[in-house]
Enzyme design. Structure first.
Site, PDB file in Angstrom:
ATOM      1  N   HIS A 183       0.740  -1.233  -0.019  1.00 20.55           N
ATOM      2  CA  HIS A 183      -0.038   0.087   0.057  1.00 20.55           C
ATOM      3  C   HIS A 183       0.797   1.127  -0.039  1.00 20.55           C
ATOM      4  O   HIS A 183       1.591   1.707   1.069  1.00 20.55           O
ATOM      5  CB  HIS A 183      -0.960   0.130   1.294  1.00 20.55           C
ATOM      6  CG  HIS A 183      -1.943   0.880   1.106  1.00 20.55           C
ATOM      7  ND1 HIS A 183      -2.174   1.883   0.245  1.00 20.55           N
ATOM      8  CD2 HIS A 183      -3.162   1.184   2.118  1.00 20.55           C
ATOM      9  CE1 HIS A 183      -3.255   2.795   0.638  1.00 20.55           C
ATOM     10  NE2 HIS A 183      -3.852   2.174   1.592  1.00 20.55           N
ATOM     11  N   TYR A 188      -0.816   7.198   3.348  1.00 19.94           N
ATOM     12  CA  TYR A 188      -0.129   6.521   4.481  1.00 19.94           C
ATOM     13  C   TYR A 188       1.327   6.475   3.960  1.00 19.94           C
ATOM     14  O   TYR A 188       1.735   7.215   3.295  1.00 19.94           O
ATOM     15  CB  TYR A 188      -0.787   4.987   4.406  1.00 19.94           C
ATOM     16  CG  TYR A 188      -2.229   5.292   4.768  1.00 19.94           C
ATOM     17  CD1 TYR A 188      -2.575   5.682   6.163  1.00 19.94           C
ATOM     18  CD2 TYR A 188      -3.335   4.967   4.011  1.00 19.94           C
ATOM     19  CE1 TYR A 188      -3.926   5.792   6.492  1.00 19.94           C
ATOM     20  CE2 TYR A 188      -4.752   5.138   4.177  1.00 19.94           C
ATOM     21  CZ  TYR A 188      -4.851   5.515   5.704  1.00 19.94           C
ATOM     22  OH  TYR A 188      -6.210   6.024   6.076  1.00 19.94           O
TER      23      TYR A 188
HETATM   24  C1  PHB Z   1      -9.628   4.128   6.309  1.00 18.56           C
HETATM   25  O1  PHB Z   1      -9.319   3.318   7.026  1.00 18.56           O
HETATM   26  O2  PHB Z   1     -10.406   4.803   6.133  1.00 18.56           O
HETATM   27  C2  PHB Z   1      -8.642   3.780   4.989  1.00 18.56           C
HETATM   28  C3  PHB Z   1      -7.658   3.015   5.037  1.00 18.56           C
HETATM   29  C4  PHB Z   1      -6.803   2.596   3.896  1.00 18.56           C
HETATM   30  C5  PHB Z   1      -7.063   3.609   2.940  1.00 18.56           C
HETATM   31  C6  PHB Z   1      -8.109   4.376   2.813  1.00 18.56           C
HETATM   32  C7  PHB Z   1      -8.801   4.714   4.075  1.00 18.56           C
HETATM   33  O3  PHB Z   1      -6.381   3.256   1.674  1.00 18.56           O
END
Ligand code: PHB
Length: 386
Positions: A183, A188
């Site tokens: 990811h 992130y």
């Molecule tokens: C979320 O938990 O809101 C979330 C998690 C991962 C993502 C996007 C949103 O890539």
């Protein structure tokens, strides 16, 4: 689903590295927060989760899990299952067994949230990030991110985090996953390094695009060496605003990032890249997102990123506001090899069959996306077509 005999672009076979897909309707990663708490920051996949993923499996169909923390300190969010303890491996094994029992494929999305967490989820430790720039607004525990700014990662911490991705990928294979998706999107940790508004480092991991992408390329290489590049994908979101990332030049910067990925040696070259469409935003609707993009990026699309990857034999999955109607021309026009559906897959466990047969889709209930009481609500209680 029966065998595929039609000319629907969504229902043609596809080889993505070692993964043999019989159609192009992929389940997008979606946080659902239904895992069982074992201890602070340690949440374990349970039988309900196995039922949920099993419901969405189809013969030759690819599912990507919810974002899954690679270590205790990679997130710490309530209800979010990690892949760092033996109990989590065992819990995920029941999930992958349920998917494989229906002939489906499932890969684990490897996650580190970087600055998008707070000390209360990390046994009091600060969040780590490329630079000490907090997200604006409040975190999941209600505190302001700015009251606990992230600590810039040291170079040894960057190296150990890269190694943690590789170890997590190995554990994912032990848990029966067919592969992993790294990811590097949606604001992130890895995306924080890529975006120039939040990476102000002056060492080998900041500055030029090649420097900002270094941790991502090192992670791809480490994970590929651990489990084989034919089981490794990567998610990117050049036009992301979520978690306060906003790059000064998404188009030229991510074209360069994709060229760097395309130039990786065969033994570490990932089998696919999964990209989020510019129109998609976690918070803004499509028209608000499009009108908020910087001037000069009017009507951007993903084709400029796909081109260098395609030339290198790297598959391409597109995600973000897709329906059957816009997914078919996307694939027929060679804009992507496969399309990932998030919200529609949440509400339609049999989405591939419904798209194949033109059956009506059930509308999703946003209020139950991130946990519900009881946990089944909006999770395993959406019916398949009768
Ligand atoms: C979320 O938990 O809101 C979330 C998690 C991962 C993502 C996007 C949103 O890539």
């Amino acid at each position: 689903m029966g065998s595929i005999t039609n000319s629907d672009p969504l229902f043609q076979p596809l080889q993505l590295g070692a993964l043999s897909l019989s159609h192009r309707v992929v389940q997008a990663p979606c946080t659902r927060m239904r895992a069982t708490k074992e201890s602070d920051g340690v949440y374990v996949p349970n039988a309900l989760m196995a039922e949920y993923y099993g419901q969405r499996a189809s013969s030759g169909g690819l599912l990507i899990t919810e974002a899954t923390p690679i270590s205790r300190y990679a997130a710490g969010y309530p209800g979010v299952p990690g892949i760092f303890t033996p109990s989590q491996i065992a819990g995920w094994k029941a999930v992958t067994d349920a998917v494989h029992a229906k002939g489906g494929l499932i890969i684990c999305q490897l996650w580190h949230v970087g600055r998008a967490t707070v000390p209360s989820f990390l046994d009091g430790q600060p969040a780590l990030a490329p630079s000490s720039i907090p997200i604006s607004g409040a975190a999941l525990d209600g505190s302001e991110y700015s009251s606990n700014p992230p600590r810039p990662m040291t170079i040894p911490e960057i190296h150990s985090t890269v190694a943690e991705y590789a170890a997590a990928a190995q554990r994912a294979r032990e848990a029966g996953f067919d592969g992993v998706e790294i990811h590097a999107a949606n604001g992130y940790l890895l995306d924080q390094f890529l975006h120039d508004n939040v990476n102000t480092r002056t060492d080998a991991y900041g500055g030029s695009v090649a420097n900002r992408a270094r941790i991502v390329l090192e992670t791809i290489s480490a994970v590929s060496k651990a489990i084989g590049p034919d089981r490794v994908g990567l998610r990117l979101s050049p036009y992301n605003y979520f978690q306060d990332t906003r790059d000064s030049a998404p188009q030229s910067h991510w074209v360069e990032i994709c060229a760097l990925i395309a130039a990786l040696d065969d033994e570490v070259k990932p089998s696919f890249v999964h990209m989020v469409e510019p129109r998609f935003d976690e918070v803004l609707d499509e028209s608000a997102k499009m009108s908020s993009l910087p001037p000069g990026s009017a009507k951007p699309n993903l084709d400029i990123f796909r081109a260098p990857l395609k030339d290198a034999g790297i598959g391409f999955i597109a995600a973000g506001n897709f329906t059957g109607e816009n997914a078919r021309p996307k694939i027929a026009g060679d804009g992507a090899d496969a399309v990932a559906f998030g919200r529609w897959f949440i509400a339609n466990p049999d989405l591939p069959r419904k798209l194949l047969e033109g059956l009506p889709l059930t509308k999703y209930d946003r209020t139950t996306f991130y946990g519900a009481e009881p946990a089944e609500k909006g999770y395993t209680d959406y019916p398949a077509y009768a």
